[in-house]
Design an enzyme around this catalytic site. Structure first.
Site, mmCIF file in Angstrom:
data_model
loop_
_atom_site.group_PDB
_atom_site.id
_atom_site.type_symbol
_atom_site.label_atom_id
_atom_site.label_comp_id
_atom_site.label_asym_id
_atom_site.label_seq_id
_atom_site.Cartn_x
_atom_site.Cartn_y
_atom_site.Cartn_z
ATOM 1 N N GLU A 193 32.080 29.884 -3.388
ATOM 2 C CA GLU A 193 32.383 31.020 -2.512
ATOM 3 C C GLU A 193 33.232 32.040 -3.238
ATOM 4 O O GLU A 193 33.984 31.701 -4.152
ATOM 5 C CB GLU A 193 33.191 30.550 -1.283
ATOM 6 C CG GLU A 193 32.399 29.698 -0.322
ATOM 7 C CD GLU A 193 33.255 29.208 0.839
ATOM 8 O OE1 GLU A 193 34.452 29.554 0.905
ATOM 9 O OE2 GLU A 193 32.718 28.473 1.673
ATOM 10 N N ARG B 14 35.941 19.316 18.874
ATOM 11 C CA ARG B 14 36.895 18.509 19.661
ATOM 12 C C ARG B 14 37.918 19.445 20.299
ATOM 13 O O ARG B 14 37.944 20.640 20.022
ATOM 14 C CB ARG B 14 37.631 17.550 18.720
ATOM 15 C CG ARG B 14 38.371 18.325 17.621
ATOM 16 C CD ARG B 14 39.398 17.522 16.873
ATOM 17 N NE ARG B 14 40.257 18.407 16.111
ATOM 18 C CZ ARG B 14 40.018 18.848 14.876
ATOM 19 N NH1 ARG B 14 38.937 18.480 14.235
ATOM 20 N NH2 ARG B 14 40.862 19.674 14.290
ATOM 21 N N HIS C 12 47.632 22.274 3.980
ATOM 22 C CA HIS C 12 46.526 22.210 4.942
ATOM 23 C C HIS C 12 46.901 21.545 6.254
ATOM 24 O O HIS C 12 46.037 21.142 7.023
ATOM 25 C CB HIS C 12 45.289 21.562 4.311
ATOM 26 C CG HIS C 12 44.859 22.286 3.057
ATOM 27 N ND1 HIS C 12 44.416 23.580 3.076
ATOM 28 C CD2 HIS C 12 44.860 21.911 1.758
ATOM 29 C CE1 HIS C 12 44.150 23.969 1.843
ATOM 30 N NE2 HIS C 12 44.415 22.976 1.028
ATOM 31 N N LYS D 107 29.142 20.579 5.558
ATOM 32 C CA LYS D 107 29.463 21.986 5.328
ATOM 33 C C LYS D 107 28.248 22.838 5.026
ATOM 34 O O LYS D 107 28.097 23.938 5.567
ATOM 35 C CB LYS D 107 30.402 22.100 4.129
ATOM 36 C CG LYS D 107 31.843 21.959 4.494
ATOM 37 C CD LYS D 107 32.642 22.375 3.287
ATOM 38 C CE LYS D 107 34.113 22.315 3.614
ATOM 39 N NZ LYS D 107 34.893 22.360 2.378
HETATM 40 C C1 MV4 Z 1 38.991 29.402 1.325
HETATM 41 C C2 MV4 Z 1 40.118 30.132 0.903
HETATM 42 C C3 MV4 Z 1 39.894 31.286 0.192
HETATM 43 N N1 MV4 Z 1 38.645 31.692 -0.080
HETATM 44 N N2 MV4 Z 1 37.754 29.856 1.029
HETATM 45 C C4 MV4 Z 1 41.311 25.596 2.994
HETATM 46 C C5 MV4 Z 1 40.868 24.545 3.949
HETATM 47 C C6 MV4 Z 1 39.428 24.783 4.172
HETATM 48 N N3 MV4 Z 1 39.102 24.607 5.546
HETATM 49 C C7 MV4 Z 1 39.177 26.153 3.705
HETATM 50 N N4 MV4 Z 1 40.312 26.599 2.966
HETATM 51 C C8 MV4 Z 1 40.314 27.765 2.312
HETATM 52 N N5 MV4 Z 1 39.092 28.271 2.011
HETATM 53 C C9 MV4 Z 1 37.616 30.972 0.347
HETATM 54 N N6 MV4 Z 1 36.390 31.399 0.071
HETATM 55 C C10 MV4 Z 1 41.379 29.644 1.230
HETATM 56 C C11 MV4 Z 1 41.470 28.461 1.929
HETATM 57 C C12 MV4 Z 1 42.801 28.049 2.250
HETATM 58 C C13 MV4 Z 1 43.234 28.023 3.584
HETATM 59 C C14 MV4 Z 1 42.407 28.362 4.646
HETATM 60 C C15 MV4 Z 1 42.855 28.320 5.943
HETATM 61 C C16 MV4 Z 1 44.158 27.945 6.194
HETATM 62 C C17 MV4 Z 1 45.005 27.596 5.179
HETATM 63 C C18 MV4 Z 1 44.558 27.627 3.856
HETATM 64 C C19 MV4 Z 1 45.417 27.289 2.830
HETATM 65 C C20 MV4 Z 1 44.974 27.320 1.537
HETATM 66 C C21 MV4 Z 1 43.664 27.688 1.249
#
Ligand code: MV4
Length: 679
Positions: free
Chosen positions: A206, A298, A241, A122
């Site tokens: 973040e 992918r 997720h 990351k």
């Molecule tokens: C976040 C966020 C809010 N703010 N980052 C969840 C999985 C990972 N790939 C990143 N995720 C998130 N990052 C910041 N700065 C909220 C999520 C998140 C989320 C993101 C995409 C799709 C579904 C989600 C469900 C919960 C939290």
């Protein structure tokens, strides 16, 4: 740039299930020979049957088969495969498979090793993207992990902040800190968790977006310096997720935002010299600001929605690029038309916290002859969903001229899915795509938790019509009629229409004017009173009576006359249950005591189920056999032990459903047992 061109003649698919089937379909249409690989659990799987050649690669657990790079390379060499497609999941983002392919001079259908590795970390990914000018969430991803540095970084970002494990992914190892005074504890806790989960306690910090949308861009690049995008997908509807619904394009996205997001995605791909199909994920807040999250190197599960709106075959693109060819289209010739939705149909029980289900799909059918509907699946009726792999049954994709049309088709198509034998999320998906907030478009990643109650079974908008009120009686009539027909059929096959069993059945129905039958519907117990009158079942429903006539047609279709009005439904029988599919809904009832018609049949009458999965190694009785309580009926071999199935009472073996040598699932309806009627 000089790029060597190679022609793929034989493609090995290092995957299983729907994605293996989907890749095989395209390879075949391109004239490429296909090689499937399979674990011991998958010897009879659809992807094996679909390929030209198939290689066993080990025992059922993925770690011993689908994740064994050595065996995959061996299989490719043994079958003369010149390329390997990893699908998604399993080894698709594992640089070691790409490396092993390169060493064996086999084409890996995916990007080069450095691109996979760069996106696997990351913090490294963020560094690269920041340099390429791709927007990042305000935050800190530095190497200095001292408490002071991290705390200062959080103060600068401003609360709430999100702590993420550098080594994490897919939402694992995330922690929200709302206030400055909770920061030190939060960091200590997040570090502990990250160390325990990933063996690496480094953190990113973040700015926390409270209700983001998940929007991702499909990109493609070749070895000739070309990189394009194929628009975006909105995958905001997720549960823990896991994506549940995906669509393209993202509803309500501002055109300026769309264009700049697509450009950022291409910049991201170019920054790592990307080759092949990739997805750049962004989170987007309410005002359209978007930030790079990660890049998936992918083909993704949800690629069909992109295929639907662009009319392109992304697997064909992947193969062409892997061969060293140029992208089939330049950016100006890629266009999007209409709107597409995808839902993931899972063997899981939404009423029991989405517990994954395993067992046999006794009925499985999808809508046929519907325009704008695509079904990607790797199983057929009669297959089992095993404990070893992801319990996805199918992906259902609809396309329409606009979102409303795609949505209406999805709702209808879900209503035409027939699944029996395993609890599944089809009703749940139908409630999502019929929910007002989803129909309005542009929901955020909190959709499922926000509308939890509306999405639960038995919520608003279900039942209440005269047909749905009659479903239990219809189910009962169908059960009784099926049982009667089976008895008649078996008597005919046995050449003895006067068999005691056939006689007993008719005698029983005609004997007493009133019969009783108990159906279980979820937690409800429904007692139905009925009689048979000239081929019609007459049910008492309080003061009223409902007259039901049932006739069966091919494929479980049944026609029922409810007080003279015809309705067309379908019925699927399993063990002691019936599922009636009607009006887009599956109504499942379990027969509490088979043939429990008053005093006629005793307590222990009914279906005898297999106590565990196994193989029948002996059947000691014939149909119609009179047995005493405790007599051995069958012997089931399971887990290297023999289990004797014994008569539950004195009585008659009314029907045998399996024979020696048959493999049975747990709960399989082995035989129908009828207690001897006391005289
Ligand atoms: C976040 C966020 C809010 N703010 N980052 C969840 C999985 C990972 N790939 C990143 N995720 C998130 N990052 C910041 N700065 C909220 C999520 C998140 C989320 C993101 C995409 C799709 C579904 C989600 C469900 C919960 C939290």
């Amino acid at each position: 740039m000089m790029t060597e061109m190679r022609t793929i003649r034989t493609l090995l698919i290092a995957n299983r299930g729907e994605i293996a089937c989907r890749i095989i379909r395209t390879a075949r249409s391109l004239g490429i020979r296909t090689v499937a690989v399979y674990s011991e659990a998958d010897a009879a799987a659809l992807h094996v049957a679909a390929a030209d050649t198939a290689c066993p690669i080990g025992p059922a657990p993925a770690a011993d088969s689908y994740l064994r790079i050595d065996r995959l390379i061996e299989a490719a060499k043994a079958t003369g495969a010149d390329a390997i497609h990893p699908g998604y999941g399993f080894l698709s983002e594992n640089p070691e498979l790409a490396r092993a392919c390169a060493e064996a001079d086999i084409l890996f259908i995916g990007p080069d090793v450095p691109a996979i590795e760069a996106m696997g970390s990351k913090a490294a990914a963020k560094d690269i993207m920041a340099k390429a000018g791709v927007p990042l969430v305000p935050g800190y991803h530095g190497a200095d992990q001292g408490a002071d540095t991290l705390e200062k970084a959080a103060e600068n970002i401003g609360f709430p902040v999100l702590l993420k494990a550098s080594a994490g992914g897919g939402g694992k190892g995330m922690r929200v800190v709302e206030r400055a005074e909770d920061l030190a504890d939060g960091i200590a806790g997040a570090k502990r968790e990250a160390a325990a989960a990933f063996g690496d306690d480094r953190l990113l910090i973040e700015k926390y977006l409270t209700r983001p949308r998940h929007v991702e861009v499909q990109v493609f690049a070749d070895r000739h310096g070309n990189a394009v995008h194929l628009f975006e997908r909105d995958c905001s509807v997720q549960r823990r997720h896991q994506k549940v619904v995906e669509e393209a394009p993202a509803p309500g996205l501002d055109e300026i935002v769309r264009t700049s997001m697509a450009k950022a995605a291409i910049d991201a791909a170019k920054a790592i010299d990307y080759v092949g199909a990739g997805t750049v994920e962004f989170i987007m807040d309410e005002d359209g600001a978007f930030y790079f999250m990660e890049m998936n190197t992918r083909l993704q599960v949800e690629h069909p929605v992109t295929e639907a709106i662009t009319g392109e075959d992304l697997v064909a693109w992947q193969i062409r690029v892997a061969e060293g060819g140029t992208l089939p289209l330049t950016q100006d010739r890629i266009s999007a038309s209409g709107h597409a939705l995808e839902v993931r149909i899972y063997a899981e029980d939404p009423e029991r916290e989405f517990l994954p289900q395993t067992g046999r799909l006794s009925r499985l059918a999808f809508p046929e002859d519907m325009d704008g509907v695509r079904v990607d699946t790797g199983v057929i009726e009669g297959d089992s969903v095993s404990v070893h792999y992801d319990p996805m049954i199918a992906k259902l994709i609809t396309h329409g001229r606009d979102r409303a049309e795609a949505l209406r088709r999805m709702s209808r198509a879900l209503g035409e899915v027939r699944i029996a034998g395993l609890a599944n999320n089809v009703p749940y998906l139908k409630r999502i795509v019929e929910h007002q907030a989803f129909i309005a478009g542009g929901v955020d990643t909190r959709f499922i938790e926000t509308y939890r109650e509306d999405l639960a079974a038995g919520g608003a908008g279900e039942g209440g019509t005269w047909e749905s009120d009659s479903m239990p009686a219809l189910a009962a009539a169908a059960l009784l009629e099926a049982e009667r027909l089976d008895v008649v059929r078996q008597a005919r096959l046995g050449g003895d229409p006067y068999s005691p069993w056939a006689m007993a059945y008719g005698w029983r129905l005609n004997d007493s004017p009133q019969h009783r039958l108990t159906l279980l519907h979820g937690a409800d117990e429904l007692v139905l009173l009925y009689r048979l009158e000239a081929g019609t079942y007459v049910f008492e429903q309080g003061e009223k009576q409902v007259r039901i006539g049932v006739s069966f047609h091919a494929n479980g279709r049944l026609e029922a006359r409810l007080d003279g009005i015809s309705i067309h439904a379908e019925a699927a029988f399993e063990d002691d249950a019936i599922t009636v599919f009607y009006g887009g809904t599956a109504h499942r009832y379990v027969l509490k005591t088979a043939l429990a018609s008053g005093a006629d049949a005793g307590e222990n009458s009914g279906h005898v189920a297999a106590p565990m999965p196994g193989k029948l190694i002996a059947v000691h009785v014939a149909e119609g056999a009179e047995v005493a309580k405790g007599d051995p009926l069958m012997v089931l071999e399971a887990m290297k032990m023999e289990h004797v199935i014994r008569a539950p009472d004195d009585g008659v073996v009314a029907a045998l459903h399996y024979g020696p040598g048959d493999q049975v699932e747990e709960g399989a309806d082995l035989l129908l047992f009828e207690t001897r009627i006391a005289d």
